[in-house]
Design a protein around this motif. Structure first.
Motif, short mmCIF file in Angstrom:
data_model
loop_
_atom_site.label_atom_id
_atom_site.label_comp_id
_atom_site.label_asym_id
_atom_site.label_seq_id
_atom_site.Cartn_x
_atom_site.Cartn_y
_atom_site.Cartn_z
N MET A 130 0.95 -0.92 -0.47
CA MET A 130 0.13 0.05 0.22
C MET A 130 1.29 1.13 0.14
O MET A 130 0.24 2.07 -0.70
CB MET A 130 -0.81 0.27 1.04
N ILE A 131 2.03 1.51 0.37
CA ILE A 131 2.51 2.61 0.54
C ILE A 131 3.83 2.67 -0.41
O ILE A 131 3.54 3.91 -1.09
CB ILE A 131 3.88 2.08 1.67
N GLU A 132 3.71 1.57 -1.27
CA GLU A 132 4.33 1.32 -2.31
C GLU A 132 3.69 2.15 -3.08
O GLU A 132 4.13 3.09 -4.47
CB GLU A 132 5.51 0.06 -2.62
N ALA A 133 2.74 1.87 -3.27
CA ALA A 133 1.53 2.44 -4.65
C ALA A 133 1.47 3.97 -4.46
O ALA A 133 1.60 4.72 -5.19
CB ALA A 133 -0.08 1.25 -4.23
N VAL A 134 0.92 4.16 -2.80
CA VAL A 134 0.99 5.94 -3.13
C VAL A 134 2.18 6.49 -3.17
O VAL A 134 1.79 7.57 -3.43
CB VAL A 134 0.00 5.85 -1.46
N ASN A 135 3.16 5.88 -2.36
CA ASN A 135 4.58 6.68 -2.75
C ASN A 135 4.95 7.00 -4.35
O ASN A 135 5.76 7.86 -4.17
CB ASN A 135 5.60 5.84 -2.44
N ALA A 136 4.64 6.44 -4.93
CA ALA A 136 4.75 6.13 -6.44
C ALA A 136 4.10 7.39 -6.78
O ALA A 136 4.29 7.61 -8.25
CB ALA A 136 4.26 5.19 -6.90
N THR A 137 3.14 8.43 -6.04
CA THR A 137 2.01 9.52 -6.84
C THR A 137 2.71 10.70 -5.91
O THR A 137 2.64 11.46 -6.07
CB THR A 137 0.93 9.00 -6.87
N ILE A 138 3.93 10.52 -5.22
CA ILE A 138 4.88 11.06 -4.43
C ILE A 138 5.98 11.94 -4.52
O ILE A 138 6.44 10.75 -4.49
CB ILE A 138 4.11 10.95 -2.87
#
Length: 520
Positions: A211-219
């Protein structure tokens, strides 16, 4: 014959206007809000899948918690009809944290491939309505400290009791509780913004990291990226669900500082979507914002609220007929201005703010997505900055309206009310008998024809009769176009240079503009 006579008469009435009339259909005025029937439906539709049917049913609450009390709030169940895990998503426990509640309100429309999705979007309704963190006017006011801390303990207060009863009855395999923090954890170790906090780390770490990897890919900013913390605080819903019921539970915390609501909302959606993907449950993407279309449904309106957009509450309220939060009206950030997202809507609205910043934020890909949306039959409504954006004048313009922006050297001419005269076409469209109105102006464009051969001429709905010239030479404004509408491909475009949504008595002009843009 009668049509030619009427058109000739209209041409006489508009002889003083600085543009030619376009052959734009003008529907009769309507007092209805955008909660009318949908503008379009697919020419043919395949039989609905179980996931799609469940998503349609998600528009209806499965039940009401604390029904008949001030804490009453709906929850939703999306049942795929296939075996699989049950995931529960909760939000709005703290009333000053709107992003989670907004995201959950969108997630409840998601179809799923297997298992069940249970969504409680607004756990603390009075707090959300008051933008107040705690439960109003009660002793144990922090709802997220009121859940059982021992096996023989009971929740404190009616709201916690109702939520806890639902969790015990549902017995979800996973629970995600969405929150917001005052700062980023990486910038302030006393805060928990941009973190995922499990009840206990064991048993959820692989999914949490995904989940962290997915959202951090947008930041792109590392200081704003998400990290995993160790364990949730005692008395929180997540900690109690983990300790007392054995649920794999996590808190998701976004951070408020310098981050728009639409951005934080999307981060919540991305995180939840990744968990559903990890569990083999996802049947749509993270930017699915509305349920599948239904005959007789709402006019679906997307209001841009990303970089460059001003505060959107007034335009939202004007379009919805006085409601700041209405079904069928969704705010978008720059990341969501894509063709696949816009296809969910009937009309896209670009409000006041900075047109160049809006154009820069969505980029050329976003601008082409808007053009494609309108070209294929969607509606465009631009106000002030949104009117600048619609023109064919600038290198960053959308070019969906054959209009120049006049006297741009003196664009910053001031704010205040200016006299505007509705044309006959404008009076018919808005259902307004008074030709002359005083409308709030805030540096909107002075519109005129641009002579583009590949874009139909627009039709003038109103012209400026007064002048606004604070610190700039006067005389440029009178006679220029204040409101206009036109065609672009199969779609409709309507723009306001001034702000009827900020002018008492004519707020409904915005609602009517959306109806017209939607083909109503």
């Amino acid at each position: 014959m009668m049509r030619r006579v009427l058109l000739a008469l209209l041409a006489v009435l508009l002889a003083s206007a600085p543009v030619r009339s376009a052959d734009v259909p003008r529907p009769t005025p309507s007092s209805g809000a955008p909660a009318a029937s949908a503008t379009t439906a697919p020419a043919s539709a395949a039989p609905a899948s179980a996931a799609t049917t469940a998503a349609r049913e998600s528009a209806k609450p499965a039940g009401i918690l604390a029904e008949g009390t001030r804490w009453a709030t709906p929850y939703y169940v999306i049942d795929s009809g296939k075996p699989g895990p049950t995931v529960m998503v909760t939000a709005g426990i703290h009333g000053d944290e709107p992003a989670g509640a907004t995201a959950a309100g969108q997630i409840r429309h998601w179809p799923i491939a297997r298992g069940k999705l249970v969504v409680l979007p607004r756990a603390n309704v009075p707090g959300l309505e008051a933008s107040q963190r705690r439960l109003p006017d009660v002793e144990d006011s922090d709802l997220n400290r009121n859940f059982p801390q021992a096996d023989d303990a009971k929740p404190l207060g009616q709201p916690a009791g109702a939520i806890w009863d639902l969790v015990r009855r549902i017995r979800p395999d996973w629970l995600i509780d969405m929150h917001e923090s005052e700062n980023f954890r990486k910038k302030d170790p006393k805060k928990v913004g941009c973190t995922i906090i499990p009840a206990i780390a064991e048993g959820v770490r692989p999914q949490a990291q995904a989940m962290i990897e997915a959202v951090n890919a947008t930041i792109s900013d590392e200081e704003r990226q998400f990290i995993l913390l160790k364990s949730a605080v005692k008395g929180s819903l997540v900690r109690s669900a983990g300790d007392r019921l054995g649920v794999r539970a996590m808190i998701v915390e976004t951070a408020r500082p310098d981050q728009a609501l639409v951005l934080r909302t999307r981060q919540h959606r991305v995180v939840v979507h990744r968990l559903l993907s990890e569990l083999g449950m996802a049947a749509c993407d993270a930017d699915t914002l509305l349920p599948p279309r239904r005959d007789g449904g709402l006019i679906r309106v997307a209001i841009y609220a990303g970089t460059g957009a001003g505060p959107g509450a007034q335009i939202t309220a004007a379009i919805s007929g006085g409601k700041e939060d209405a079904d069928g009206i969704v705010t978008l950030g720059e990341a969501e201005v894509r063709s696949d997202v816009l296809r969910q809507f009937d009309v896209v609205v670009f409000p006041g703010g900075s047109a160049s910043k809006q154009a820069g934020a969505i980029g050329e890909a976003g601008r082409e997505a808007v053009r494609d949306f309108v070209r294929r039959g969607g509606g465009y409504f631009g106000v002030c900055a949104g009117a600048y954006l619609a023109t064919s004048h600038y290198s960053w313009s959308l070019g969906v309206l054959d209009s120049a922006s006049l006297d741009t050297k003196h664009w910053k001419r001031g704010t205040g009310k200016v006299e505007v005269e509705l044309t006959e076409a404008g009076r018919q469209l808005f259902g307004h008998t008074d030709a002359t109105l005083s409308i709030y102006f805030a540096n909107g464009p002075l519109l005129g024809p641009d002579g583009k051969a590949d874009i139909p001429d627009f039709e003038t709905l109103a012209v400026y009769r007064g002048d606004m010239a604070k610190g700039v030479p006067g005389g440029a404004m009178p006679g220029t176009v204040a409101m206009a509408c036109g065609r672009f491909g199969e779609g409709r475009v309507i723009v306001f240079s001034p702000h009827p949504e900020k002018t008492a008595g004519i707020e409904a002009f915005s609602r009517r503009a959306v109806e017209w843009a939607a083909g109503k």
